[in-house]
Design a protein around this motif. Structure first.
Motif, mmCIF file in Angstrom:
data_model
loop_
_atom_site.group_PDB
_atom_site.id
_atom_site.type_symbol
_atom_site.label_atom_id
_atom_site.label_comp_id
_atom_site.label_asym_id
_atom_site.label_seq_id
_atom_site.Cartn_x
_atom_site.Cartn_y
_atom_site.Cartn_z
ATOM 1 N N TRP A 43 0.803 -1.215 0.000
ATOM 2 C CA TRP A 43 0.000 0.000 0.000
ATOM 3 C C TRP A 43 0.841 1.272 0.000
ATOM 4 O O TRP A 43 0.308 2.361 -0.213
ATOM 5 C CB TRP A 43 -0.949 0.004 1.197
ATOM 6 N N ASP A 54 -9.278 2.061 -4.063
ATOM 7 C CA ASP A 54 -9.418 0.623 -4.264
ATOM 8 C C ASP A 54 -10.808 0.241 -3.748
ATOM 9 O O ASP A 54 -11.260 0.770 -2.735
ATOM 10 C CB ASP A 54 -8.332 -0.117 -3.484
ATOM 11 N N ARG A 56 -11.970 -2.800 -2.735
ATOM 12 C CA ARG A 56 -12.109 -4.109 -2.093
ATOM 13 C C ARG A 56 -13.008 -4.093 -0.851
ATOM 14 O O ARG A 56 -13.554 -5.119 -0.483
ATOM 15 C CB ARG A 56 -10.741 -4.700 -1.771
#
Length: 328
Positions: A43, A54, A56
């Motif tokens: 990261w 992102d 996720r």
């Protein structure tokens, strides 16, 4: 007849981080700590991109329940959650029912009923985070509880040291100042000793816990002796808000005896790294000339590593909720 070896070979590999919560460094194995640091590495580059997003954690809700004041840690967790695509809610405790007398357990039950997917908690009482974790159905991440632990701070400190020094094992790390009141010191001691560092704690006798050597560290009350040859000098904030009584005569005298100056830093290794978890009391535990030394100070880098570490922790703790195979 079943061959036990063949049966075992068919079992799925163990989860690299088999913990539902992250309450502290205590209880983590060295390989689990290293794995979390490796997860955070990915990261760092991501956070240096122009577009930092992102998905996720899209659709998941992160509650930052901070019962104790914070600027850096709260902002870091908020940024981490949002960069991963989560819906992040910061709980304003000053306006919450806690101020009206609601018990911590009732608060935990209320948070659980809101179906959060992960709760990040900071509290001024040691053990409060574990108490809440025992009452909720989602992962809980400790953002600092009393004098107990501050695991993500220790992880970001370790990540900073590893990137700057290339290793942790074999380094001499001097943790200096108000060790008695510092959850940061405790978590760092647990982590750094687990990864093979030689850890010293340095401070006045009134600010060193009794029998601290049982944690595998070497105590020093002479600041210069404690700094001698150290590869990393980690200064701690003088936590006057946690003090009851005369732990130190005055900030001025404390600085004279235990303040890190450029002259004092010469006692450490020539390439010694200077660290501080913040916020700093400039002119008390550390001089500005040292804190702002771009060659020796890693204080701003610690802040950067904090976002990466917290992104990794939020990602890891929610993998089971996201249905990722092998995670519960």
């Amino acid at each position: 007849m079943i061959d036990p070896a063949a049966s075992q070979s068919k079992r799925p590999p163990a989860t690299p981080f088999p913990h539902r919560h992250l309450i502290g460094i205590a209880g983590l194995q060295p390989h689990e700590i290293v794995w979390l640091l490796d997860e955070a590495e990915q990261w760092i580059g991501f956070n240096r991109l122009a577009a930092k997003h992102d998905d996720r954690l899209a659709g998941l809700t992160v509650i930052n329940a901070f019962f104790e004041n914070s600027t850096r840690t709260l902002l870091s967790f908020e940024i981490a959650g949002k960069r991963l695509g989560a819906d992040v809610v910061n709980m304003a405790v000053a306006q919450s029912s806690v101020k009206k007398g609601e018990t911590l357990i009732d608060t935990a039950v209320t948070l659980n009923a809101m179906r959060a997917d992960v709760i990040v908690i900071r509290h001024d009482a040691s053990g409060a985070v574990q108490l809440i974790a025992d009452k909720v159905d989602c992962p809980v991440l400790n953002a600092g509880d009393g004098r107990h632990e501050h695991p993500t701070q220790a992880l970001l400190d370790a990540l900073t040291i590893r990137r700057r020094k290339g290793r942790i094992a074999g380094l001499t790390v001097a943790i200096c100042g108000d060790v008695l009141h510092s959850r940061v010191a405790r978590s760092n001691i647990l982590l750094l000793t687990a990864l093979g560092a030689d850890v010293r704690v340095v401070g006045p006798p009134t600010l060193l816990p009794a029998r601290i050597e049982r944690m595998g560290v070497t105590p020093f009350t002479d600041f210069d002796a404690g700094l001698d040859g150290a590869d990393v000098v980690m200064m701690l904030r003088l936590q006057r808000e946690r003090m009851e009584g005369g732990f130190v005569p005055s900030p001025r005298e404390y600085h004279t005896l235990y303040g890190l100056t450029s002259e004092r830093l010469e006692k450490a290794a020539m390439d010694a790294l200077v660290m501080h978890p913040g916020p700093m009391n400039r002119g008390v535990e550390i001089d500005s000339s040292v804190a702002d030394d771009i060659d020796r100070s890693a204080i701003t880098e610690q802040v950067e590593m904090g976002v990466a570490v917290r992104m990794a922790c939020l990602d890891v703790l929610t993998r089971g909720r996201r249905g990722i195979e092998g995670w519960s």
